[in-house]
Design a protein around this motif. Structure first.
Motif, mmCIF file in Angstrom:
data_model
loop_
_atom_site.group_PDB
_atom_site.id
_atom_site.type_symbol
_atom_site.label_atom_id
_atom_site.label_comp_id
_atom_site.label_asym_id
_atom_site.label_seq_id
_atom_site.Cartn_x
_atom_site.Cartn_y
_atom_site.Cartn_z
ATOM 1 N N TRP A 189 0.830 -1.199 0.000
ATOM 2 C CA TRP A 189 0.000 0.000 0.000
ATOM 3 C C TRP A 189 0.867 1.252 0.000
ATOM 4 C CZ3 TRP A 189 -3.765 -3.592 0.342
ATOM 5 C CH2 TRP A 189 -5.075 -3.179 0.080
ATOM 6 N N VAL A 253 1.764 -1.896 4.819
ATOM 7 C CA VAL A 253 1.067 -0.603 4.677
ATOM 8 C C VAL A 253 2.040 0.553 4.887
ATOM 9 C CG1 VAL A 253 -1.009 0.674 5.234
ATOM 10 C CG2 VAL A 253 -0.923 -1.792 5.648
ATOM 11 N N PRO A 258 -5.322 6.196 7.686
ATOM 12 C CA PRO A 258 -5.988 5.087 8.381
ATOM 13 C C PRO A 258 -6.852 4.265 7.429
ATOM 14 C CG PRO A 258 -6.164 7.099 9.674
ATOM 15 C CD PRO A 258 -5.563 7.492 8.353
ATOM 16 N N PHE A 261 -4.942 1.494 5.929
ATOM 17 C CA PHE A 261 -4.736 0.385 6.878
ATOM 18 C C PHE A 261 -5.979 -0.499 6.928
ATOM 19 C CE2 PHE A 261 -0.749 1.142 9.188
ATOM 20 C CZ PHE A 261 -0.420 2.400 8.709
ATOM 21 N N GLU A 262 -7.151 0.161 6.950
ATOM 22 C CA GLU A 262 -8.404 -0.604 7.041
ATOM 23 C C GLU A 262 -8.649 -1.402 5.755
ATOM 24 O OE1 GLU A 262 -10.989 2.585 8.300
ATOM 25 O OE2 GLU A 262 -9.931 2.667 10.234
ATOM 26 N N MET A 274 -0.648 -8.570 8.456
ATOM 27 C CA MET A 274 -0.602 -7.174 8.058
ATOM 28 C C MET A 274 0.584 -6.532 8.768
ATOM 29 S SD MET A 274 -3.759 -4.737 8.570
ATOM 30 C CE MET A 274 -3.597 -2.995 8.428
ATOM 31 N N LEU A 276 2.456 -3.171 9.719
ATOM 32 C CA LEU A 276 2.199 -1.732 9.853
ATOM 33 C C LEU A 276 3.514 -0.960 9.887
ATOM 34 C CD1 LEU A 276 -0.502 -2.962 10.708
ATOM 35 C CD2 LEU A 276 -0.612 -1.377 12.614
ATOM 36 N N MET A 285 -6.679 3.186 13.769
ATOM 37 C CA MET A 285 -7.402 2.507 12.701
ATOM 38 C C MET A 285 -8.467 1.643 13.338
ATOM 39 S SD MET A 285 -4.977 -0.712 11.583
ATOM 40 C CE MET A 285 -6.283 -1.614 10.764
ATOM 41 N N VAL A 299 -1.503 -9.001 13.081
ATOM 42 C CA VAL A 299 -1.187 -7.584 12.843
ATOM 43 C C VAL A 299 0.135 -7.312 13.544
ATOM 44 C CG1 VAL A 299 -1.930 -5.203 13.230
ATOM 45 C CG2 VAL A 299 -3.628 -6.978 12.749
#
Ligand SMILES: [Zn+2]
Ligand SMILES: [Zn+2]
Length: 354
Positions: A189, A253, A258, A261-262, A274, A276, A285, A299
């Motif tokens: 992302w 990401v 935010p 992230f979602e 995921m 971060l 988020m 996460v």
């Protein structure tokens, strides 16, 4: 340890050991180049003559005092400095005069806490951060702790090594902790200074890549660097698009929103991870508990890299496995360079030349 401004005229200062550096005196004023005292290497420290210094978004946050823990003023930003070791302080055995080294964000760690001895010095509570709590590489010279610089292998261009020192290491680590494997689909992302490298590391891990961004030219760059799929999130729902591909095994990401992230969370397939990395100002988020539990989602937060990661990053680059997209600017240009980064008006990374 912050920069001290000398009061004698520039010519006189040159002779007595001064240098040009970008000094931040206030979080509201534009940083500018001025003459300051050249640092002297103390015990365990080295003096490095900077050849190239990458501009990272964190330097802009530092200069603006955006984060809860602010740097102590005045200070010299920059944590992607690369240069040649010019002087050794007492007791230095890690590097030799003439070595090319990179001076990363992790400028120092205690070496003895539980985090340090377990190979997670990036979590050390006594760490010092280059260009933040200690003066950084936006200067002709920088002083560094010898045990925390990284040797740059022969054949790696210092202007490539600079962005690899933070953008490369950060994304390499983020892909590592995402657990990306061959036959996985990794969603990246945000394709900028970080994203263009993240997708290459996912490819090095053997995974296929879906790149998500809001701009077609960034997605074109992603394709050029090996992304098999691209989604322009301003044109179509990236969650639906990635679900059509079977869902992502990992999402990295790097976009400071935010919403990204979602969406990244929503794009994961069962058992997905995921990673971060970006730090949006909103600092929050929405994380649906039900889906996290039922789908077995992991996460994980990822901050820069340990001393091993830059070694591996440089090794991969020396082996021709990564490409750094960057633009050279002069140190004097730092303020405009920062404005261009904030506008997103740069190909990927800016590297300053002292
Ligand atoms: Zn950085
Ligand atoms: Zn420690």
């Amino acid at each position: 340890m912050s920069a001290s401004v000398l009061e004698s005229p520039p010519e006189a200062r040159r002779a007595t050991g001064s240098m040009r550096a970008v000094v931040v005196h206030s979080f509201d004023a534009a940083p500018r180049v001025e003459e300051v005292a050249k640092p002297i290497a103390g015990p365990g420290e080295i003096l490095v003559k900077i050849e190239a210094s990458g501009l990272c978004h964190t330097d802009i946050h530092a200069a603006h005092g955006d984060w809860p823990v602010k740097p102590k003023l005045p200070f010299i930003p920059g944590h992607e400095g690369v240069g040649i070791v010019e002087a050794l302080g007492p007791g230095v055995i890690e590097v030799a005069l003439g070595d090319r080294v990179a001076i990363p964000w992790l400028g120092y760690a205690c070496g003895t806490c539980d985090y340090c001895v377990s190979g997670w010095e990036t979590l050390c509570e006594s760490q010092l951060n280059t260009g933040y709590s200690i003066d950084g590489g936006f200067a002709e010279y920088v002083k560094a702790h010898a045990g925390y610089v990284v040797k740059v292998p022969t054949g790696v261009d210092p202007f490539d090594a600079a962005p690899l020192t933070c953008a490369g290491v950060t994304t390499y680590k983020a892909v590592k902790v995402s657990g990306a494997k061959p036959a996985d689909l990794v969603a990246v992302w945000g394709i900028g200074g970080l994203g263009h490298l993240a997708l290459q590391y996912a490819r090095v891990a053997g995974a296929s890549v879906v790149a998500v961004d809001l701009f077609d030219e960034k997605l074109e760059l992603a394709r050029e660097l090996g992304a098999e799929f691209t989604v322009n999130a301003s044109e179509r729902d990236p969650v639906a698009a990635i679900k059509e591909l079977g869902g992502a095994d990992a999402a990295v990401v790097l976009a400071v929103s935010p919403k990204a992230f979602e969406q990244a969370f929503g794009s994961l397939r069962r058992g997905g991870t995921m990673s971060l990395v970006a730090l949006p100002a909103e600092n929050k988020m929405e994380l649906p508990i039900f889906e996290t539990v039922l789908n077995g989602i992991t996460v994980v937060g990822s901050i820069v890299g340990t001393r091993l990661d830059p070694r591996e990053v440089f090794e991969l680059h020396a082996g021709g496995k990564t490409r750094v997209i960057r633009e050279e600017r002069s140190l004097e240009d730092v303020h405009f360079a920062m404005e261009d980064v904030l506008r997103g008006d740069v190909p990927a990374r800016i590297v300053l030349r002292p």
